[in-house]
Design an enzyme around this catalytic site. Structure first.
Site: not given
Ligand code: KIV
Length: 282
Positions: A52-53, A95, A125, A127, A194
């Site tokens: 999602d970056s 993501d 993925k 978070e 990260e």
């Protein structure tokens, strides 16, 4: 059709676990469209992350929060098209964007399910490891959806955590270690760490059976993940822990500027206005 003619199967999320077991390094690169996907696959990445970056690097948002599930699906499908024709294409991990998995278990299964049904991704993925997130991961894994965890700097929590290095104090280090173990126990097939201290990332890597993939987490992880646009020096906001390999932006601008100059040079004599055709005499 004989086996030789059959299309090679894409790699699976579980292949990353087998790479750890075999003591092989793991490289994961992000992609956001067919062009970037082809580049990272040709370069030999073991897995492609549609992170999602892309909200920031490609869509121009200030954070990752605004990107929608629909947009992630759109980019993920383009990535899949970019991998077509690759011998044994790397597995695609997508993501889950902010608020696609935080609004109840059924909504989370529906969102992750859409990723697997409507795009070529083989895993998602997400978070964090708060109790609600652990419940989501448990449900997804039991539904047959492979999940990659993500701890440390979690950009979807930017308004709480900022972009600071995480787990620097003893209590936070212990918490991160507990959360990493919990994600493995919940069935995650891999974990991204990260922007955390290198010694902590190495200790977690040694403790877990699943692969730990680091970014800004030192060299002691099983593998590394990078945002491809950062590595290629294409982004304007470069994270300090992910230096560029080349000045892609500078190279591209210089090449384009040269081309534009050449076009302008080829028209240096102003074109003569063609004489108006004489009015016909009737
Ligand atoms: O969104 C992303 O690109 C990521 C990587 C930084 C791991 O989550």
């Amino acid at each position: 059709m004989g086996p030789a003619a059959a299309t090679a199967l894409p790699q699976r999320p579980g292949d990353l676990v087998r790479r750890k077991q075999a003591g092989l390094s793991i490289t994961v690169l992000t992609a956001w469209d067919a062009l970037s996907a082809a580049l990272v696959a040709e370069a030999g990445a073991d897995a492609v992350l549609v992170g999602d970056s892309l909200a920031m690097t490609v869509l121009g948002h200030a954070t990752t929060l605004p990107v929608t599930l629909e947009e992630m699906l759109h980019h993920c499908r383009a990535v899949g098209r970019g991998l077509q024709g690759q011998g044994s294409p790397p597995t695609i991990i997508c993501d889950l964007p902010f608020l696609s998995y935080q609004c109840g278990l059924d909504a989370a299964v529906a969102a992750a399910g859409r990723v697997l049904k409507e795009s070529p991704a083989a895993a998602v993925k997400l978070e964090g490891a708060e109790p609600e997130t652990m419940a989501v991961i448990d449900r997804l894994v039991r539904t047959g959806i492979p999940v990659m965890g993500h701890l440390g700097l979690t950009p979807q929590a930017v308004h709480q955590l900022g972009y600071r290095r995480q787990a620097t104090e003893p209590a936070a280090r212990e918490r991160l270690q507990r959360q990493a173990a919990a994600l493995e126990a919940a069935g995650c097939f891999a974990l991204v760490l990260e922007h955390v201290p290198a010694d902590l990332a190495a200790a977690i890597t040694a403790e877990l059976a699943i692969p730990v993939i680091g970014i800004g987490a030192g060299e002691g992880c099983d593998g590394q993940v990078r945002v491809t646009a950062d590595l290629l020096g294409l982004t304007s906001r470069q994270p300090p822990f992910s230096p560029p390999l080349i000045d892609g932006r500078g190279l591209a601008v210089e090449a384009l500027r040269g081309w534009i100059k050449a076009q302008q040079g080829s028209r240096s004599t102003p074109p003569t206005t063609p004489a108006a055709p004489a009015a016909p005499h009737c």
